[in-house]
Write an enzyme that holds these catalytic residues in place. Sequence first.
Site, PDB file in Angstrom:
ATOM      1  N   ASP A   1       0.619  -0.935   0.162  1.00 25.86           N
ATOM      2  CA  ASP A   1       0.057  -0.276  -0.108  1.00 25.86           C
ATOM      3  C   ASP A   1       1.239   1.441  -0.489  1.00 25.86           C
ATOM      4  OD1 ASP A   1      -2.463   0.706   0.054  1.00 25.86           O
ATOM      5  OD2 ASP A   1      -2.917   1.276   2.484  1.00 25.86           O
TER       6      ASP A   1
ATOM      7  N   LEU B   1      10.845 -21.214  -4.557  1.00 24.93           N
ATOM      8  CA  LEU B   1      10.082 -19.871  -4.220  1.00 24.93           C
ATOM      9  C   LEU B   1       8.056 -19.708  -5.446  1.00 24.93           C
ATOM     10  CD1 LEU B   1       9.229 -17.630  -2.793  1.00 24.93           C
ATOM     11  CD2 LEU B   1      10.741 -15.766  -4.579  1.00 24.93           C
TER      12      LEU B   1
ATOM     13  N   HIS C   1       2.495   3.390  -9.106  1.00 23.85           N
ATOM     14  CA  HIS C   1       2.149   2.171  -9.842  1.00 23.85           C
ATOM     15  C   HIS C   1       3.778   1.413  -9.967  1.00 23.85           C
ATOM     16  CE1 HIS C   1      -1.508   1.969  -7.588  1.00 23.85           C
ATOM     17  NE2 HIS C   1      -2.705   3.238  -8.314  1.00 23.85           N
TER      18      HIS C   1
HETATM   19  C1  IPE Z   1      -5.308  -2.704  -1.012  1.00 24.62           C
HETATM   20  O1  IPE Z   1      -5.283  -1.816  -0.408  1.00 24.62           O
HETATM   21  C2  IPE Z   1      -5.231  -2.910  -1.197  1.00 24.62           C
HETATM   22  C3  IPE Z   1      -4.037  -4.062  -2.664  1.00 24.62           C
HETATM   23  C4  IPE Z   1      -2.744  -3.022  -1.894  1.00 24.62           C
HETATM   24  C5  IPE Z   1      -4.037  -4.070  -3.302  1.00 24.62           C
HETATM   25  P1  IPE Z   1      -5.951  -0.735  -0.426  1.00 24.62           P
HETATM   26  O2  IPE Z   1      -5.821   0.941  -0.506  1.00 24.62           O
HETATM   27  O3  IPE Z   1      -6.784  -0.379  -1.663  1.00 24.62           O
HETATM   28  O4  IPE Z   1      -7.365  -0.139   0.351  1.00 24.62           O
HETATM   29  P2  IPE Z   1      -7.399   0.560   1.819  1.00 24.62           P
HETATM   30  O5  IPE Z   1      -8.455   0.882   0.676  1.00 24.62           O
HETATM   31  O6  IPE Z   1      -6.647   1.493   1.839  1.00 24.62           O
HETATM   32  O7  IPE Z   1      -8.304  -0.313   3.041  1.00 24.62           O
HETATM   33  C1  IPE Z   2      -1.363   0.146  -3.578  1.00 23.38           C
HETATM   34  O1  IPE Z   2      -1.280   1.697  -3.718  1.00 23.38           O
HETATM   35  C2  IPE Z   2      -1.685  -0.294  -4.973  1.00 23.38           C
HETATM   36  C3  IPE Z   2      -2.916  -0.684  -4.997  1.00 23.38           C
HETATM   37  C4  IPE Z   2      -4.712  -1.237  -3.595  1.00 23.38           C
HETATM   38  C5  IPE Z   2      -3.348  -1.632  -6.327  1.00 23.38           C
HETATM   39  P1  IPE Z   2      -2.579   2.585  -3.461  1.00 23.38           P
HETATM   40  O2  IPE Z   2      -3.161   2.919  -4.597  1.00 23.38           O
HETATM   41  O3  IPE Z   2      -3.859   1.954  -2.386  1.00 23.38           O
HETATM   42  O4  IPE Z   2      -1.168   3.424  -2.969  1.00 23.38           O
HETATM   43  P2  IPE Z   2      -2.735   5.163  -1.646  1.00 23.38           P
HETATM   44  O5  IPE Z   2      -2.830   4.026  -0.546  1.00 23.38           O
HETATM   45  O6  IPE Z   2      -3.778   5.407  -2.715  1.00 23.38           O
HETATM   46  O7  IPE Z   2      -1.824   5.507  -1.452  1.00 23.38           O
HETATM   47 MG    MG Z   3      -4.338   2.513  -0.455  1.00 22.66          MG
END
Ligand code: IPE
Ligand code: IPE
Ligand code: MG
Length: 261
Positions: free
Chosen positions: A36, A147, A53
Amino acid sequence: MAEKLKQASSRGSGNADRQPAAAGLPLPRHIAIIMDGNGRWAVSRGKGRTAGHRAGIESVKAVLRAALDLGLPELTLYAFSTENWKRPRTEVSFLMRLLRSYLAAQRAKMIRDGVRLGVLGDVAGLPAPVRQELDRTLEATAGGRRLLVNLALNYGSREEIARAARLAAADVAAGRLAPDAITAEELERRLYTAGHPDPDLVIRTAGEMRMSNFLLWQSSYAEFWVTPVLWPDFRREHLEEALADFGRRQRRFGGLPDSDE
Ligand code: IPE
Ligand code: IPE
Ligand code: MG
């Protein structure tokens, strides 16, 4: 296992005086990571979310490298949740394209490294070109023995558990399963993770203290480790930090510590 970690760490990453973070401590059999903070990473640099990303791919590569070096057998990466479809169409399609190009670019390396790819989630709900690239990679890496890397894609625990219940109900309706025989084990056999060990350690980056619908059933006794580090900044040293912390924890699984038995 600990020996492996020692060996791997002493091989080092170019920093001769760096001590192995978790030498001698037990290693998890299965680590799951909630990757995240990509968006925040990008926005803090004045870039669009997609740049985060893209940068996150480097962290995936670094973590796979470290997992191989440390002799970790299984890694699950939360890459796209069933709720992530709520994001703008442009971001979703960027993520899907990124996934395709990652798989295409890394397939040969995965094979060389002995990595086997796995997928957890409702794959049928992914765009056809993504499914194609996934199928190719699953097939090409099927012989990987070092792995196992599971990508959680279009994954949500609630969907997974509901699906397991549906599958069990269908077996009951067909007379293959008695209602009384629906045990935790029977449901487990119908989860995407059937046959996999539960994660011992769940890591979440970017500081949020929540599960976000990830491996809710399987993480019942997992150890959690949350770091403020944003996913695109996550590297081997952070994984080693998590491993060192994990190694010092006392797991009880509802019982008593060994010393009290
Ligand atoms: C969790 O992250 C999903 C992934 C890492 C793929 P999100 O960014 O979607 O989660 P929330 O919305 O903060 O709970
Ligand atoms: C995690 O990073 C990647 C996915 C959920 C695909 P985010 O896109 O959720 O990044 P933040 O949480 O908005 O910083
Ligand atoms: Mg996120």
